[in-house]
Structures are given as C-alpha cells and as structure tokens.
Design a protein around this motif. Sequence first.
Motif, mmCIF file in Angstrom:
data_model
loop_
_atom_site.group_PDB
_atom_site.id
_atom_site.type_symbol
_atom_site.label_atom_id
_atom_site.label_comp_id
_atom_site.label_asym_id
_atom_site.label_seq_id
_atom_site.Cartn_x
_atom_site.Cartn_y
_atom_site.Cartn_z
ATOM 1 N N VAL A 184 0.845 -1.201 0.000
ATOM 2 C CA VAL A 184 0.000 0.000 0.000
ATOM 3 C C VAL A 184 0.877 1.246 0.000
ATOM 4 N N LYS A 185 1.896 1.247 0.831
ATOM 5 C CA LYS A 185 2.795 2.406 0.937
ATOM 6 C C LYS A 185 3.496 2.703 -0.382
ATOM 7 N N LYS A 186 3.817 1.651 -1.137
ATOM 8 C CA LYS A 186 4.525 1.801 -2.414
ATOM 9 C C LYS A 186 3.577 1.983 -3.600
ATOM 10 N N GLY A 187 2.269 1.955 -3.326
ATOM 11 C CA GLY A 187 1.297 2.118 -4.398
ATOM 12 C C GLY A 187 1.095 0.865 -5.228
ATOM 13 N N MET A 188 1.468 -0.282 -4.703
ATOM 14 C CA MET A 188 1.324 -1.551 -5.412
ATOM 15 C C MET A 188 -0.047 -2.159 -5.111
ATOM 16 N N PRO A 189 -0.561 -3.017 -6.001
ATOM 17 C CA PRO A 189 -1.895 -3.603 -5.781
ATOM 18 C C PRO A 189 -1.898 -4.604 -4.627
ATOM 19 N N ILE A 190 -3.029 -4.664 -3.922
ATOM 20 C CA ILE A 190 -3.214 -5.648 -2.848
ATOM 21 C C ILE A 190 -4.438 -6.521 -3.116
ATOM 22 N N LYS A 191 -5.033 -6.336 -4.287
ATOM 23 C CA LYS A 191 -6.208 -7.114 -4.662
ATOM 24 C C LYS A 191 -5.890 -8.601 -4.620
ATOM 25 N N TYR A 192 -6.847 -9.392 -4.134
ATOM 26 C CA TYR A 192 -6.773 -10.849 -4.007
ATOM 27 C C TYR A 192 -5.882 -11.324 -2.865
ATOM 28 N N LEU A 193 -5.323 -10.389 -2.101
ATOM 29 C CA LEU A 193 -4.583 -10.776 -0.895
ATOM 30 C C LEU A 193 -5.485 -10.719 0.336
ATOM 31 N N LEU A 194 -6.585 -9.994 0.196
ATOM 32 C CA LEU A 194 -7.524 -9.789 1.302
ATOM 33 C C LEU A 194 -8.901 -9.493 0.723
ATOM 34 N N PRO A 195 -9.968 -9.577 1.517
ATOM 35 C CA PRO A 195 -11.305 -9.321 0.983
ATOM 36 C C PRO A 195 -11.431 -7.916 0.393
ATOM 37 N N GLU A 196 -12.247 -7.795 -0.641
ATOM 38 C CA GLU A 196 -12.430 -6.502 -1.301
ATOM 39 C C GLU A 196 -12.964 -5.452 -0.331
ATOM 40 N N SER A 197 -13.825 -5.860 0.598
ATOM 41 C CA SER A 197 -14.371 -4.918 1.573
ATOM 42 C C SER A 197 -13.261 -4.311 2.435
ATOM 43 N N VAL A 198 -12.263 -5.115 2.782
ATOM 44 C CA VAL A 198 -11.136 -4.624 3.585
ATOM 45 C C VAL A 198 -10.226 -3.740 2.729
#
Length: 209
Positions: A184-198
């Motif tokens: 998150v800090k680097k602006g990289m995607p986090i999709k599919y690592l955690l629920p979309e709601s989170v």
Amino acid sequence: MRNVIDQVPKSLAIMGGTFDPIHYGHLVTAEAVRYEFNIDQVLFMPTGHPPHKSQENITHSEHRYLMTVLATATNSHFNVSRLEIDRKGITYTIDTIKDLIRIYGENVELYFITGADALSHIFTWKDAEELLKMCTFVAVTRPEYHKEELIEKVEIIRNYYQSKIHFLEVPALSISSTNIRERVKKGMPIKYLLPESVENYIYKFKLYL
C-alpha cells in the motif's frame, strides 16, 4: 455489530492477532482449523495492547476491529470480539481465556490458534503453565517452514505439561500483513490478498500510506 453470545457454542476457537490488516491467510487458517477440529464457532480477537509489540506501529484498534468485522461478515461460523481492544492496559492471553470461560461457561471446549513459532516461546507469556491447561492449542505453520526443531520443542512442552497441542499446515499463511502494508505504501496492488471490503476500507481511510 454481531453479538458473540447470541448462541452458546459447544466448541470455540480463538483466532487472535493484530489484524493490521486482516487478510486471506487469517481467514483460510481459521476455516481450516474450524473444519479440521469440527469447531462450532471461530472468534476473531483483535489485540488491544499486546505486550510483545510496540504500540507506535500498530493501526488504531477501531480500524483493525472494523476491518475484521468486514472480512468475516459472510461466514456464519465466524464472529469478532472486542474483549481485548476494550480492555484497559496490557492485554494478556490468559485474561482473555478466563473472560471467555466466564462468558460462555466452563463446558465450552476452547481452542487457541497461534503460530507454531509463537507457541515455542509460550513461556514468555503471562501464566503460561496455567494457560496450557485451560485450552487446546492449534499451532499453524507454512508448508515450507523448517519446523522439525520447532516440533521437537513443542513436543517437549506438550508431554511435560500434559497439554493438548496440534500442528496444522496452512499454505495461505505465506500472505503477510507486513507485506500488504508495504505494498500500500509503495502504491502496489493488494487485490486478491484480502477481501475486497477490507481493501476498500484501507483506501477509504488512507491507511498505511
């Protein structure tokens, strides 16, 4: 907010953690333990003021609690407790276990989910000997984790204190909250690592930037 005592379970697993943020590794682990041991309910327990972590680097407890509620909302076997985040001062596992016995009754079968490496250092925990007698421990590891020495150490603890300790490998534990925060800090995607709601919650409140 769901009420943790709407229905008293016969068996209850406590999934503790900072959940900063909660991710699929946590959720897959909880579901794997629930299935493996036929547990009625898994109670996610966001930590309040853990003795082994610096408070300076932990996101506010309300954010961590709400992200956990969002992540677990679709699983009827999952629930979230405010016990530790509402407790003043340092939060210790044994105090939480005693509170849960008081809330659910002495007949509930309690399981405590923890990392195998953390369990190997259990004697740094408050009243560890008493704690080992109060609930069944499930020590979770990654499949690639070099755990032979760890298992031997935990076996000694189990045999000496006649405690119930089980090991369980969970592949999804390779996901880490630390890595998600860094992405998150680097602006990289986090999709599919955690629920979309989170994921949406993190971006809405600009966490980890």
